[in-house]
Design a protein around this motif. Structure first.
Motif, PDB file in Angstrom:
ATOM      1  N   HIS A 175       0.825  -1.202   0.000  1.00 37.65           N
ATOM      2  CA  HIS A 175       0.000   0.000   0.000  1.00 37.65           C
ATOM      3  C   HIS A 175       0.871   1.269   0.000  1.00 37.65           C
ATOM      4  O   HIS A 175       0.731   2.146  -0.837  1.00 37.65           O
ATOM      5  CB  HIS A 175      -0.873  -0.072   1.267  1.00 37.65           C
ATOM      6  N   ASP A 176       1.812   1.314   0.937  1.00 42.52           N
ATOM      7  CA  ASP A 176       2.645   2.512   1.078  1.00 42.52           C
ATOM      8  C   ASP A 176       3.534   2.727  -0.157  1.00 42.52           C
ATOM      9  O   ASP A 176       3.675   3.854  -0.643  1.00 42.52           O
ATOM     10  CB  ASP A 176       3.530   2.405   2.318  1.00 42.52           C
ATOM     11  N   ALA A 177       4.118   1.660  -0.640  1.00 40.78           N
ATOM     12  CA  ALA A 177       5.010   1.774  -1.811  1.00 40.78           C
ATOM     13  C   ALA A 177       4.228   2.324  -3.001  1.00 40.78           C
ATOM     14  O   ALA A 177       4.709   3.197  -3.721  1.00 40.78           O
ATOM     15  CB  ALA A 177       5.611   0.421  -2.155  1.00 40.78           C
ATOM     16  N   ALA A 178       3.001   1.833  -3.182  1.00 43.15           N
ATOM     17  CA  ALA A 178       2.186   2.287  -4.310  1.00 43.15           C
ATOM     18  C   ALA A 178       1.857   3.766  -4.163  1.00 43.15           C
ATOM     19  O   ALA A 178       1.971   4.545  -5.116  1.00 43.15           O
ATOM     20  CB  ALA A 178       0.906   1.459  -4.400  1.00 43.15           C
ATOM     21  N   LEU A 179       1.483   4.170  -2.937  1.00 38.85           N
ATOM     22  CA  LEU A 179       1.118   5.575  -2.707  1.00 38.85           C
ATOM     23  C   LEU A 179       2.308   6.500  -2.929  1.00 38.85           C
ATOM     24  O   LEU A 179       2.177   7.579  -3.504  1.00 38.85           O
ATOM     25  CB  LEU A 179       0.573   5.755  -1.294  1.00 38.85           C
ATOM     26  N   THR A 180       3.473   6.073  -2.464  1.00 38.09           N
ATOM     27  CA  THR A 180       4.667   6.901  -2.620  1.00 38.09           C
ATOM     28  C   THR A 180       4.965   7.126  -4.102  1.00 38.09           C
ATOM     29  O   THR A 180       5.231   8.248  -4.533  1.00 38.09           O
ATOM     30  CB  THR A 180       5.888   6.212  -1.954  1.00 38.09           C
ATOM     31  N   ARG A 181       4.887   6.017  -4.865  1.00 43.66           N
ATOM     32  CA  ARG A 181       5.176   6.146  -6.287  1.00 43.66           C
ATOM     33  C   ARG A 181       4.156   7.036  -6.992  1.00 43.66           C
ATOM     34  O   ARG A 181       4.502   7.853  -7.833  1.00 43.66           O
ATOM     35  CB  ARG A 181       5.192   4.755  -6.950  1.00 43.66           C
ATOM     36  N   LEU A 182       2.897   6.885  -6.613  1.00 49.05           N
ATOM     37  CA  LEU A 182       1.845   7.694  -7.221  1.00 49.05           C
ATOM     38  C   LEU A 182       2.097   9.172  -6.913  1.00 49.05           C
ATOM     39  O   LEU A 182       2.001  10.041  -7.774  1.00 49.05           O
ATOM     40  CB  LEU A 182       0.474   7.257  -6.684  1.00 49.05           C
ATOM     41  N   ASP A 183       2.442   9.433  -5.647  1.00 52.95           N
ATOM     42  CA  ASP A 183       2.712  10.799  -5.202  1.00 52.95           C
ATOM     43  C   ASP A 183       3.861  11.411  -6.010  1.00 52.95           C
ATOM     44  O   ASP A 183       3.754  12.524  -6.529  1.00 52.95           O
ATOM     45  CB  ASP A 183       3.053  10.776  -3.721  1.00 52.95           C
ATOM     46  N   GLN A 184       4.937  10.632  -6.168  1.00 55.24           N
ATOM     47  CA  GLN A 184       6.096  11.113  -6.948  1.00 55.24           C
ATOM     48  C   GLN A 184       5.694  11.432  -8.383  1.00 55.24           C
ATOM     49  O   GLN A 184       6.032  12.487  -8.917  1.00 55.24           O
ATOM     50  CB  GLN A 184       7.196  10.037  -6.991  1.00 55.24           C
ATOM     51  N   ALA A 185       4.946  10.501  -8.965  1.00 58.00           N
ATOM     52  CA  ALA A 185       4.575  10.673 -10.371  1.00 58.00           C
ATOM     53  C   ALA A 185       3.709  11.908 -10.545  1.00 58.00           C
ATOM     54  O   ALA A 185       3.894  12.693 -11.487  1.00 58.00           O
ATOM     55  CB  ALA A 185       3.852   9.426 -10.877  1.00 58.00           C
ATOM     56  N   LEU A 186       2.755  12.116  -9.639  1.00 60.98           N
ATOM     57  CA  LEU A 186       1.876  13.277  -9.736  1.00 60.98           C
ATOM     58  C   LEU A 186       2.660  14.577  -9.545  1.00 60.98           C
ATOM     59  O   LEU A 186       2.469  15.548 -10.262  1.00 60.98           O
ATOM     60  CB  LEU A 186       0.753  13.196  -8.704  1.00 60.98           C
ATOM     61  N   ARG A 187       3.576  14.562  -8.569  1.00 58.26           N
ATOM     62  CA  ARG A 187       4.383  15.764  -8.335  1.00 58.26           C
ATOM     63  C   ARG A 187       5.201  16.114  -9.567  1.00 58.26           C
ATOM     64  O   ARG A 187       5.338  17.273  -9.930  1.00 58.26           O
ATOM     65  CB  ARG A 187       5.341  15.548  -7.155  1.00 58.26           C
ATOM     66  N   HIS A 188       5.736  15.072 -10.195  1.00 54.31           N
ATOM     67  CA  HIS A 188       6.573  15.290 -11.375  1.00 54.31           C
ATOM     68  C   HIS A 188       5.770  15.981 -12.487  1.00 54.31           C
ATOM     69  O   HIS A 188       6.243  16.894 -13.131  1.00 54.31           O
ATOM     70  CB  HIS A 188       7.126  13.961 -11.872  1.00 54.31           C
ATOM     71  N   VAL A 189       4.524  15.530 -12.668  1.00 52.75           N
ATOM     72  CA  VAL A 189       3.701  16.072 -13.746  1.00 52.75           C
ATOM     73  C   VAL A 189       3.155  17.448 -13.390  1.00 52.75           C
ATOM     74  O   VAL A 189       3.103  18.357 -14.202  1.00 52.75           O
ATOM     75  CB  VAL A 189       2.544  15.100 -14.071  1.00 52.75           C
ATOM     76  N   MET A 190       2.749  17.608 -12.128  1.00 53.84           N
ATOM     77  CA  MET A 190       2.028  18.815 -11.726  1.00 53.84           C
ATOM     78  C   MET A 190       2.942  19.993 -11.403  1.00 53.84           C
ATOM     79  O   MET A 190       2.505  21.122 -11.354  1.00 53.84           O
ATOM     80  CB  MET A 190       1.156  18.543 -10.500  1.00 53.84           C
ATOM     81  N   ARG A 191       4.216  19.706 -11.142  1.00 47.54           N
ATOM     82  CA  ARG A 191       5.133  20.723 -10.678  1.00 47.54           C
ATOM     83  C   ARG A 191       5.042  22.005 -11.511  1.00 47.54           C
ATOM     84  O   ARG A 191       4.875  23.095 -11.001  1.00 47.54           O
ATOM     85  CB  ARG A 191       6.565  20.192 -10.697  1.00 47.54           C
ATOM     86  N   ARG A 192       5.094  21.794 -12.812  1.00 43.51           N
ATOM     87  CA  ARG A 192       5.227  22.962 -13.676  1.00 43.51           C
ATOM     88  C   ARG A 192       3.907  23.651 -13.982  1.00 43.51           C
ATOM     89  O   ARG A 192       3.891  24.792 -14.438  1.00 43.51           O
ATOM     90  CB  ARG A 192       5.904  22.556 -14.979  1.00 43.51           C
ATOM     91  N   SER A 193       2.818  22.938 -13.739  1.00 40.40           N
ATOM     92  CA  SER A 193       1.541  23.557 -14.096  1.00 40.40           C
ATOM     93  C   SER A 193       0.883  24.195 -12.883  1.00 40.40           C
ATOM     94  O   SER A 193      -0.140  24.848 -12.993  1.00 40.40           O
ATOM     95  CB  SER A 193       0.614  22.516 -14.716  1.00 40.40           C
ATOM     96  N   ALA A 194       1.492  24.006 -11.695  1.00 36.91           N
ATOM     97  CA  ALA A 194       0.880  24.498 -10.450  1.00 36.91           C
ATOM     98  C   ALA A 194       0.779  26.026 -10.437  1.00 36.91           C
ATOM     99  O   ALA A 194       1.531  26.698 -11.108  1.00 36.91           O
ATOM    100  CB  ALA A 194       1.680  24.000  -9.253  1.00 36.91           C
TER     101      ALA A 194
END
Lengths: 303, 135
Positions: B116-135
Motif C-alpha cells: 500500500h505505502d510503496a504504491a502511494l509513494t510512487r503515485l505521489d512522486q509521479a503526480l508531483r513530477h507532472v504537476m510541478r510545472r503547471s501548479a
C-alpha cells in the motif's frame, strides 16, 4: 461533386463457385467521402466482390451498385470515375514512364497533371525511365500517381503495399493520404497490414467467408473487445458456455480469454464461475481483428 | 500574437489505445506539464497528420475531443489554441473520470502485489513530477 449516394451498395449479393459461396448474401452500404478499410482473411471474398462491383463478373444472386450505378451496366463514363490499384502494379513494361502518362492523359478527360507530379515526387522515378527498369515500390508509385491523377471519385486499393519495403510503403501511404485531401475522395483500402489500417481507416469493414462480420470506426471495434486473465478453479467453464468468446488459452495455469465484451459484464461471468483472481485490459486493433477472425479456428484448451 | 510551436508527440500503431486517443493523451500531458502554454497554437490538422503519417480525420477527431473537453479553443479562421487553464470539465464529469482512473490504477497495482505505502509513494512522486510545472 458532393453527393450522399453510397459509393457501394449491395443487396443480398451472392456468388457461388462450384457450390461454394464466395459471397454470401452480402448487404453492404458504404458512404462517400471517407476511407473504408476492408479486412478479411484470404478467401474472404474481397476480390470476388470487386469483380462483381466493377461489372467483370455476374453475381449468382442479388444486386450491386457502384457510385449509384448498377454494376452490370456500367458505362465507360462511370468506369472513368473509378480508380483501381491492385497489388500486382502491372503496367506495360515496354513503355517509358512519360509515354504511359501521355496515354493515360489522353484516356481520362479529368486528368490532373499536378496531382500526378505531386505523387510521383514521393518516388525516385524519372519520365525517361522504362517501366521494366523500375523497382516494385517505384511501380507502385507510378500506379498510384496514374490512378489518383485520373481524379476518380472512388479509388479502390487492393493490398497496394504488398511486397514493398518500409521506405516505399511510407512514401506510398503519405502520397495517398496527403494529396488533394480537399477533394474529399472516397477510398476503399484492402490490406492485411494492421498498422496501415490504423493509420488510414475512418471505417472498418470485416469480411469473413463472403459474409459481412463487422462495420464501424476502428476504435469502436477495439473498444468492444477485451483481454481477461483469470485464475479459474479446475478447468474453468466449458468454452461453449463462455459468452462472446473469441479465444481462450490456458497459460501457466491461468485462463486467458479474448472476448467480445461491450459492457464489462464478463467479469461477473468469471466471478460466477469461481474466479479466484482476474484482471482485464484493452487490446490493440491488430489483436482485436486477429482474435475476431481466428474465432472460427479456435484452439482447444490445453490440459 | 502567439508564436507557432511544433508539437513534439509521437504515436505508435499496435497500441491498445487508438491513434486518436494517443494524440488526446499526449496533448493533455503536454498541457498539464506546462510544455504547452495556454494560448499556444496547435499545428493544423493536415500538418499534424503529415507529421505522424496518419489520416487527417484522426487528428480532427482528437482535436474535436480536446476542444469539447475545454483543453483547446478554436479562434475563428485562425486555428486551434491551448485554452486558458480553468475548470476544463464539469465537476460530475471530473469525478466520474477520476473514479475510473483510480479503479484502473487500483486494479493494476493490486495485481502487482506491491505494498500500500510503496504504491502511494510512487503515485505521489509521479503526480508531483507532472504537476510541478503547471501548479
Amino acid at each position: 461533386m458532393k453527393t450522399s449516394t453510397p459509393i457501394i451498395h449491395t443487396q443480398g449479393l451472392a456468388m457461388q463457385f462450384a457450390g461454394k459461396a464466395a459471397i454470401n448474401h452480402l448487404d453492404l452500404t458504404l458512404e462517400p467521402g471517407i476511407t473504408h478499410a476492408i479486412v478479411g482473411a484470404n478467401g474472404a471474398g474481397k476480390s470476388t466482390l470487386f469483380r462483381i462491383l466493377l461489372g467483370f463478373m455476374q453475381p449468382s444472386a442479388g444486386q450491386a451498385w457502384i457510385l449509384g450505378c448498377a454494376s452490370h451496366a456500367l458505362t465507360p463514363e462511370v468506369r472513368g470515375r473509378i480508380g483501381f490499384v491492385n497489388e500486382e502494379h502491372t503496367l506495360p513494361s515496354w513503355m517509358r514512364v512519360e509515354q504511359l502518362v501521355a496515354l493515360q492523359r489522353s484516356l481520362y478527360p479529368r486528368w490532373r497533371q499536378p496531382l500526378y507530379d505531386e505523387i510521383i515526387g514521393h518516388f525516385d522515378v524519372g519520365p525517361r525511365q522504362q517501366i521494366a527498369e523500375l523497382s516494385r515500390g517505384e511501380r507502385a508509385g507510378v500506379n498510384l500517381a496514374l490512378s489518383v491523377a485520373q481524379a476518380p471519385e472512388l479509388l479502390i486499393l487492393d493490398e497496394p503495399t504488398l511486397g514493398l519495403d518500409v521506405v516505399a510503403k511510407r512514401a506510398f501511404i503519405e502520397a495517398l493520404l496527403y494529396t488533394a485531401e480537399e477533394e474529399a475522395r472516397s477510398l476503399i483500402y484492402c490490406s492485411h497490414q494492421m498498422d496501415e489500417i490504423e493509420r488510414v481507416a475512418d471505417n472498418l469493414i470485416i469480411l469473413e467467408r463472403g459474409t459481412l462480420r463487422h462495420v464501424s470506426p476502428p476504435d469502436e471495434f477495439t473498444d468492444g473487445i477485451r483481454y481477461w486473465i483469470a485464475e479459474m478453479p479446475f478447468r474453468g467453464p466449458d468454452p461453449h458456455s463462455v459468452p462472446g468468446l473469441l479465444e481462450v488459452q490456458r497459460i501457466d495455469g491461468l485462463h486467458h480469454y479474448l472476448v467480445l465484451d461491450t459492457d464489462d459484464s464478463f467479469g461477473d461471468f468469471l466471478k460466477q464461475h469461481g474466479a479466484r483472481s482476474m484482471h482485464s485490459m484493452p487490446v490493440s486493433l491488430d489483436r482485436a481483428i486477429n482474435g475476431f477472425l481466428a474465432k472460427g479456428h479456435r484452439v482447444p484448451v490445453a490440459a | 500574437m502567439t508564436k507557432k510551436q511544433g508539437l513534439a508527440i509521437s504515436i505508435a500503431t499496435g497500441d491498445s489505445r487508438s491513434i486518436s486517443k494517443q494524440i488526446v493523451d499526449a496533448i493533455r500531458i503536454k498541457v498539464a506539464k506546462g510544455e504547452l502554454d495556454s494560448g499556444a497554437q496547435l499545428p493544423s490538422v493536415r500538418g499534424l497528420a503529415m507529421q505522424l503519417s496518419i489520416n487527417p480525420n484522426t487528428v480532427a477527431k482528437a482535436y474535436a475531443e480536446l476542444t469539447a473537453e475545454g483543453w483547446l479553443q478554436a479562434r475563428q479562421g485562425l486555428g486551434l489554441y491551448v485554452a486558458e487553464a480553468r475548470a476544463r470539465l464539469s465537476t460530475e464529469e471530473r469525478d466520474h473520470r477520476l473514479n475510473e482512473a483510480v479503479n484502473r490504477f487500483v486494479n493494476e497495482v493490486v495485481a502487482l502485489g506491491v505494498s500500500h505505502d510503496a504504491a502511494l509513494t510512487r503515485l505521489d512522486q509521479a503526480l508531483r513530477h507532472v504537476m510541478r510545472r503547471s501548479a
